[in-house]
Design a protein around this motif. Structure first.
Motif, short mmCIF file in Angstrom:
data_model
loop_
_atom_site.label_atom_id
_atom_site.label_comp_id
_atom_site.label_asym_id
_atom_site.label_seq_id
_atom_site.Cartn_x
_atom_site.Cartn_y
_atom_site.Cartn_z
N LEU A 178 0.81 -1.21 0.00
CA LEU A 178 0.00 0.00 0.00
C LEU A 178 0.85 1.27 0.00
N ILE A 179 2.16 1.12 -0.04
CA ILE A 179 3.08 2.24 0.06
C ILE A 179 3.69 2.55 -1.31
N ALA A 180 3.57 3.79 -1.73
CA ALA A 180 4.17 4.22 -3.00
C ALA A 180 5.69 4.29 -2.86
N ASP A 181 6.38 4.09 -3.95
CA ASP A 181 7.85 4.14 -3.94
C ASP A 181 8.37 5.50 -3.48
N ASN A 182 7.59 6.56 -3.71
CA ASN A 182 8.02 7.91 -3.35
C ASN A 182 7.27 8.43 -2.12
N ILE A 183 6.95 7.56 -1.18
CA ILE A 183 6.23 7.95 0.04
C ILE A 183 6.96 9.09 0.75
N ASP A 184 6.23 10.09 1.15
CA ASP A 184 6.76 11.21 1.92
C ASP A 184 6.11 11.11 3.30
N LEU A 185 6.86 10.64 4.29
CA LEU A 185 6.31 10.35 5.61
C LEU A 185 7.05 11.09 6.70
N ILE B 96 6.45 11.69 11.21
CA ILE B 96 5.67 11.60 12.43
C ILE B 96 6.21 12.65 13.40
N ASP B 97 5.33 13.53 13.86
CA ASP B 97 5.70 14.57 14.82
C ASP B 97 4.99 14.32 16.13
N HIS B 98 5.56 14.83 17.21
CA HIS B 98 4.98 14.68 18.55
C HIS B 98 4.80 16.05 19.18
N TYR B 99 3.59 16.30 19.67
CA TYR B 99 3.28 17.56 20.33
C TYR B 99 3.80 17.54 21.76
N LYS B 100 4.63 18.52 22.10
CA LYS B 100 5.16 18.70 23.45
C LYS B 100 5.73 17.40 24.03
N ASP B 101 6.61 16.79 23.28
CA ASP B 101 7.26 15.57 23.73
C ASP B 101 8.74 15.72 23.40
N ASP B 102 9.59 15.28 24.30
CA ASP B 102 11.03 15.44 24.08
C ASP B 102 11.65 14.24 23.38
N ALA B 103 10.83 13.34 22.87
CA ALA B 103 11.35 12.16 22.17
C ALA B 103 12.09 12.57 20.90
N ASP B 104 13.17 11.85 20.61
CA ASP B 104 13.91 12.06 19.37
C ASP B 104 13.11 11.44 18.23
N THR B 105 12.52 12.27 17.39
CA THR B 105 11.70 11.76 16.29
C THR B 105 12.33 12.04 14.93
N ASN B 106 13.58 12.49 14.91
CA ASN B 106 14.23 12.80 13.64
C ASN B 106 14.27 11.60 12.70
N TRP B 107 14.33 10.42 13.27
CA TRP B 107 14.39 9.20 12.46
C TRP B 107 13.00 8.78 11.94
N GLN B 108 11.94 9.43 12.41
CA GLN B 108 10.57 9.06 12.04
C GLN B 108 10.11 9.84 10.81
N GLN B 109 10.93 9.80 9.78
CA GLN B 109 10.60 10.44 8.52
C GLN B 109 11.34 9.75 7.40
N CYS B 110 10.78 9.82 6.20
CA CYS B 110 11.43 9.22 5.04
C CYS B 110 10.85 9.83 3.76
N GLU C 148 12.05 2.49 0.67
CA GLU C 148 13.18 1.91 1.41
C GLU C 148 13.29 2.56 2.79
N GLY C 149 13.16 3.88 2.83
CA GLY C 149 13.19 4.60 4.10
C GLY C 149 12.00 4.24 4.97
N PHE C 150 10.83 4.03 4.34
CA PHE C 150 9.64 3.62 5.08
C PHE C 150 9.89 2.29 5.80
N ILE C 151 10.50 1.36 5.11
CA ILE C 151 10.79 0.06 5.71
C ILE C 151 11.71 0.23 6.92
N ALA C 152 12.70 1.10 6.81
CA ALA C 152 13.61 1.36 7.93
C ALA C 152 12.86 1.97 9.12
N VAL C 153 11.99 2.95 8.86
CA VAL C 153 11.21 3.58 9.93
C VAL C 153 10.28 2.54 10.57
N LEU C 154 9.60 1.76 9.75
CA LEU C 154 8.68 0.75 10.24
C LEU C 154 9.40 -0.29 11.11
#
Length: 133
Positions: free
Chosen positions: A27-34, A36-50, A54-60
C-alpha cells in the motif's frame, strides 16, 4: 465520515499494521513522503521520517522494535475525505510503549494522500500519550 473498516488506503494500512501484516508494504508508494511529529514531547523523532519506500521500511522496522515491541490495538479510527485523494484521520491506539516501558494510549491526527491505491503522503501528529502504569 469513514469508519474503521471503510476501504480507503489509510484505513487498510493501519488495520494491517495492527495485525502485523507486512503486506501493508503493498500500500506504500515508492516515493512515500512520511513524517511523524509529537506535540510537546522530548522524544527524538528525527528518524521518524522518510522520502521513499526503502526509508519507510527502515522507519517501520525501528518503530516495531522500539515503540511497538508488543504491537498495538486500534481503539478508534475515523477519516474525513478532503477531496482529490486527501484524508484527515483520527487514530486512537493502545500499546506497550517500548522506550518508556509502559502501557499507553495515544491520539493522533494523520493527513494522508492516496493515489492509484497507494499512500504517497503521510503526516502524523501525535497529540497525546496517556501513561497507564
Amino acid at each position: 465520515m469513514f469508519e474503521r473498516h471503510h476501504n480507503i488506503v489509510i484505513h487498510e494500512l493501519l488495520n494491517k499494521f495492527e495485525k502485523g501484516d507486512m503486506s501493508l508494504l503493498d500500500l506504500i508508494a515508492d516515493n512515500i513522503d512520511l513524517r511523524i511529529d509529537h506535540y510537546k514531547d522530548d522524544a527524538d523523532t528525527n528518524w521518524q521520517q522518510c522520502q521513499n519506500k526503502e526509508g519507510f521500511i527502515a522507519v517501520l522496522t525501528r518503530l516495531g522494535a522500539e515503540i511497538f515491541p508488543k504491537g498495538t490495538e486500534i481503539i478508534g479510527l475515523t477519516s474525513e475525505e478532503l477531496g482529490d485523494g486527501w484524508y484527515l484521520t483520527t487514530f486512537d491506539q493502545s500499546f506497550w510503549y517500548g522506550l518508556a516501558e509502559s502501557d499507553v494510549t495515544s491520539k493522533t491526527f494523520i493527513i494522508s494522500h492516496e493515489l492509484d491505491g497507494k499512500l504517497d503522503y503521510f503526516r502524523e501528529n501525535v497529540t497525546s500519550i496517556q501513561y497507564r502504569r
